[in-house]
Scaffold this motif. Structure first.
Motif, short mmCIF file in Angstrom:
data_model
loop_
_atom_site.label_atom_id
_atom_site.label_comp_id
_atom_site.label_asym_id
_atom_site.label_seq_id
_atom_site.Cartn_x
_atom_site.Cartn_y
_atom_site.Cartn_z
N ILE B 170 0.84 -1.21 0.00
CA ILE B 170 0.00 0.00 0.00
C ILE B 170 0.87 1.26 0.00
O ILE B 170 0.63 2.19 -0.77
CB ILE B 170 -0.96 -0.02 1.21
CG1 ILE B 170 -1.98 -1.15 1.02
CG2 ILE B 170 -1.65 1.33 1.38
CD1 ILE B 170 -2.79 -1.46 2.28
N THR B 171 1.90 1.28 0.84
CA THR B 171 2.75 2.48 0.95
C THR B 171 3.45 2.76 -0.37
O THR B 171 3.47 3.90 -0.85
CB THR B 171 3.80 2.30 2.06
OG1 THR B 171 3.14 1.85 3.24
CG2 THR B 171 4.53 3.60 2.33
N TYR B 172 4.05 1.73 -0.96
CA TYR B 172 4.78 1.93 -2.22
C TYR B 172 3.82 2.35 -3.34
O TYR B 172 4.14 3.21 -4.16
CB TYR B 172 5.54 0.67 -2.62
CG TYR B 172 6.84 0.43 -1.88
CD1 TYR B 172 7.83 1.42 -1.83
CD2 TYR B 172 7.12 -0.79 -1.26
CE1 TYR B 172 9.03 1.20 -1.17
CE2 TYR B 172 8.33 -1.01 -0.62
CZ TYR B 172 9.28 -0.02 -0.57
OH TYR B 172 10.47 -0.25 0.07
N THR B 173 2.63 1.73 -3.38
CA THR B 173 1.66 2.10 -4.42
C THR B 173 1.23 3.55 -4.23
O THR B 173 1.16 4.33 -5.20
CB THR B 173 0.43 1.17 -4.37
OG1 THR B 173 0.85 -0.18 -4.41
CG2 THR B 173 -0.51 1.45 -5.54
N PHE B 174 0.95 3.92 -2.98
CA PHE B 174 0.59 5.30 -2.66
C PHE B 174 1.69 6.26 -3.12
O PHE B 174 1.43 7.27 -3.77
CB PHE B 174 0.36 5.40 -1.15
CG PHE B 174 0.13 6.80 -0.67
CD1 PHE B 174 -1.11 7.42 -0.82
CD2 PHE B 174 1.16 7.51 -0.05
CE1 PHE B 174 -1.32 8.71 -0.38
CE2 PHE B 174 0.96 8.81 0.39
CZ PHE B 174 -0.29 9.41 0.22
#
Lengths: 208, 208, 208, 208
Positions: B170-174
């Motif tokens: 989630i963090t990397y996609t964000f």
């Protein structure tokens, strides 16, 4: 006696693993940063990257094919206990051919979009045919009279593996020849063969 | 039975280690000697080297990230005893994606200072999201019904690791999405994630 | 006592294997894709590839020679039990020289077709002479008074291996000198030596 | 408990060995074939090769220095039994710095003959000072209260090794500073330090 001890067979396997790991990683050089002049905005960079699609496909097929060759090499060594000088030279020839894959991959990526596409695709497939041929010869040599096999050798699916390597040689050679009519068929054959070769079962009792 | 023996799981791990070690070392190619014309004195060489700061940052983040991925890969294999064909293909996919890191690193270093910075930062983060996704899938597959775990499997922090990998995805996609507004945020996220991922504890009794 | 334990000798051997595997794979960079301008059809690509024949021959000789050096290095370590600081430095010197092979290979491939062919061929052969010389010194040092040998050391073919390494030094040096008259003789000598060196038997009871 | 098991310390050591082996082999890229236009005869090729002498010297010093760092890394791990998260990050930092050696080597070789020689020599020496500093910190951390040492730890020459690493840090830093007055002194210091560092004895009873 001309046999290697088991530990020495292991060392050849480890050396081969190193060469496989380096060759598979050197494929990375297929992925080239577009030149700065070609990209003055996000859109132009996206376009420049998109135009490199032959490189991505060639990278993908070569990566998965080397992975599968490594896997089958590993499975073969799993049922082999000994090694001798001739088998070791077959193995050296295999490594020599596998080390050429980054070269033919580069040829395919550079020329699949040019009028010279047929030859680049044919050479790409022909190298895979040659590698399959060496694996076929290695397997025949190792299994003739159970020469180099671990006991109990009766569980090894000698004939079915033999047929699979022969099928690979024929399919890749066929794809190489057909490349002169339909160069893109090679790419499809490359992908299908990865799936086919990943299914080979060397041993009756376990799938390795 | 479709399981690998423990020794074969070890061999896949060794092969993966080789690919990780080569990929982390290939990052060195990000560090390029300034051309001789650019540097006719100590001052001009210092300036030319200083202008390469995006390369140094990209090198640092990619090096530490690959190191952390290797570490988590190693920690995962530490609590795994067996392997099967599907798990091995997940592992192959992981290696394929990790091998692309030098390419996206090069993109980031070349374009972070140009109008195309957003796309290069987004691709850089998106690849890390994909890698985290594969680690997430591998972990889910290995731990479902304790499928591939060593005994006693009860000590493995299945749920907490699962959450950590999900947080990474989630963090990397964000960060990839936000890159189009704030490209330099990616660099910060990359650094923070290295610290976060280095803290994961796979086992209740020891920190490995 | 200045001896290494057996496990440490093993580690030096593993490190050497890594360097050999990387050097043999770096030879791949000899195989260069012809520039796109050179090939506008299958025929012109075939011609461009054909003109690279010195690269293929240089690749083949260097690959097989490194393979044979690795094999003999491995066979030497097979009969050695211990190591000491001096032997380790000889080994470091061996690795330094082997790592230069990709450079002299590149020189040979680039210049064998130019008026500077003699020097490139001479340097290529001279490096092989130097490597054989280091192997000769290592063998002499390890076997003097059975210094570093495994027991029972009596089975080791000390004298015959010693002679073989000496023959290598002389043959390669001779080929280096003769290169100034007949540069292509070097290529032939390189091929013959691969066959010769693959036959060395280090141990009376088994061929390894 | 935050300790690694012995087998895991071994795995970090193996990974480090891989990075060392690749870095030492990548130095080969310092050795470049002169361009074809520069060499139209044996004499002009000889001259072109001779003009590359800074590359050969830089290659030699970097190769031997990485070899010595590897050796000392190996000797350190020989007396260490355990590892923990912090020690592992020190090790990661060491690998990151060692991987930069091919870059500073290339800088030195390219600029030692230009007016920018001082800076290139200073950076080259400064990196070695940094690497020695990390080895110093690793040694202090591992030996404080015999934290990570194998038993019997009393035999380990803790203080003498500590002093040696400190001497390295000071000497390399001094050479980096003096480079601005006498750039060629760096080359001499680099050679002397290789000899000095190869003599370190980590253990009272054996030289490893």
């Amino acid at each position: 006696m001309a046999d290697f001890q088991e530990s020495e067979t292991l060392r050849m396997e480890t050396f081969s693993d190193g060469v496989f790991a380096i060759d598979i990683t050197l494929l990375t050089f297929q992925l080239k940063t577009p030149s700065l002049r070609a990209a003055t905005s996000n859109q132009s960079l996206a376009l420049a990257l998109f135009h490199q699609w032959p490189n991505y496909i060639a990278y993908f097929i070569s990566f998965t094919t080397i992975f599968i060759i490594w896997l089958n090499h590993h499975r073969m060594y799993n049922v082999i206990q000994r090694s001798d000088v001739r088998f070791m030279f077959y193995n050296g020839l295999l490594l020599l051919l596998v080390s050429i894959i980054p070269f033919t991959t580069s040829l395919l990526a550079d020329y699949i979009n040019t009028p010279a596409h047929s030859l680049s695709a044919a050479l790409y497939m022909f190298l895979f045919a040659g590698i399959s041929g060496v694996l076929f010869v290695m397997w025949n040599y190792a299994t003739a009279n159970y020469r180099l096999l671990k006991r109990p050798a009766g569980d090894v699916r000698i004939q079915s593996i033999r047929t699979s390597h022969l099928v690979s040689v024929i399919t890749y050679t066929f794809a190489a020849v057909v490349s002169f009519l339909l160069p893109f068929l090679s790419i499809l054959v490359g992908l299908v063969m990865v799936v086919y070769l990943s299914q080979l079962k060397y041993h009756r009792n376990k799938v390795v």
